[in-house]
Enzyme design. Sequence first.
Site, PDB file in Angstrom:
ATOM      1  CG  MET A  94      -0.926  -8.465  -6.847  1.00 25.02           C
ATOM      2  SD  MET A  94       0.157  -7.665  -8.057  1.00 25.02           S
ATOM      3  CE  MET A  94       1.012  -9.110  -8.679  1.00 25.02           C
TER       4      MET A  94
ATOM      5  CG  ASN B 228       2.193   3.209  -5.770  1.00 27.49           C
ATOM      6  OD1 ASN B 228       2.668   4.222  -6.266  1.00 27.49           O
ATOM      7  ND2 ASN B 228       2.744   2.016  -5.907  1.00 27.49           N
TER       8      ASN B 228
ATOM      9  CG  HIS C 193       3.369  -1.977 -15.947  1.00 27.07           C
ATOM     10  ND1 HIS C 193       2.979  -3.232 -15.531  1.00 27.07           N
ATOM     11  CD2 HIS C 193       4.471  -2.150 -16.713  1.00 27.07           C
ATOM     12  CE1 HIS C 193       3.813  -4.124 -16.038  1.00 27.07           C
ATOM     13  NE2 HIS C 193       4.726  -3.502 -16.749  1.00 27.07           N
TER      14      HIS C 193
ATOM     15  N   GLY D 145       0.789  -1.231   0.000  1.00 31.09           N
ATOM     16  CA  GLY D 145       0.000   0.000   0.000  1.00 31.09           C
ATOM     17  C   GLY D 145       0.814   1.270   0.000  1.00 31.09           C
TER      18      GLY D 145
HETATM   19  C1  GRF Z   1       3.968  -1.391  -7.231  1.00 30.23           C
HETATM   20  O1  GRF Z   1       5.341  -1.549  -7.356  1.00 30.23           O
HETATM   21  C2  GRF Z   1       3.290  -1.354  -8.586  1.00 30.23           C
HETATM   22  O2  GRF Z   1       4.150  -1.057  -9.623  1.00 30.23           O
HETATM   23  C3  GRF Z   1       2.784  -2.745  -8.794  1.00 30.23           C
HETATM   24  O3  GRF Z   1       2.537  -3.237  -7.505  1.00 30.23           O
HETATM   25  C4  GRF Z   1       3.334  -2.568  -6.538  1.00 30.23           C
HETATM   26  C5  GRF Z   1       2.448  -2.143  -5.419  1.00 30.23           C
HETATM   27  O4  GRF Z   1       3.134  -1.717  -4.307  1.00 30.23           O
HETATM   28  N1  GRF Z   1       1.664  -2.728  -9.715  1.00 30.23           N
HETATM   29  P1  GRF Z   1       2.343  -1.000  -3.131  1.00 30.23           P
HETATM   30  O5  GRF Z   1       1.284  -1.959  -2.618  1.00 30.23           O
HETATM   31  O6  GRF Z   1       1.735   0.269  -3.667  1.00 30.23           O
HETATM   32  O7  GRF Z   1       3.380  -0.728  -2.087  1.00 30.23           O
END
Ligand code: GRF
Length: 207
Positions: free
Chosen positions: A97, A19, A116, A17
Amino acid sequence: MSAAQKLRLGILGSGKGSNAATIADACKTGEIPAEVAVVIADVADAGILERARERGLTAKFIAPGKFRTKLDDAAESAYIQTLRDAGVELVVLAGFMRILKGEFLRAFAQRVVNIHPALLPAFPGLEAWKQALEYGVKVTGVTVHYVDQGIDTGPIIAQETVPILQGDTPESLHARIQEAERKVYPRAIGAMARGEVRTLGRQTIWK
Ligand code: GRF
């Protein structure tokens, strides 16, 4: 922009999490003129739910159903309904995912974005940083894009490059890519929330 006009975001994730946390914080500071209406995870103990709850956001685990890489029909309906009930206008995938298609994309047509960890159209799919490293490219990066029926094929909204350094490991490269993600994703969502991004076929045009 008044609170009533703020774009309502629904964030979907399966992992840590980072992001989602960055986006929620950027909404708080006003860098993104939007609010996080709901955070949903398909993994009960995903860090993203904790990141959301510690920020006082509504966070829900919704079981994905019987498949490994997509939502089953009942789960898909539950995701759509929860997002609609929360008044979500833009769905933000942050490490979710599972592949979204069909009903979900029709329910939120042109309103689902993803980040991505590569410069699309190079290295779509899983562990894109590893793919880039193994291929031997000198530059990779991150891409914010709309989600369509394909895998990482929707119109590109923003990209940022990340150089591959001598001696990089998958871990060191992934860490720098994630740093870039935390800059480019809020920037792109902020521009979208301010109505500064238009789509013309495959092109997106920034004001
Ligand atoms: C990120 O690195 C993104 O590129 C990929 O999944 C990861 C998620 O990380 N799609 P987080 O859960 O936001 O830490």
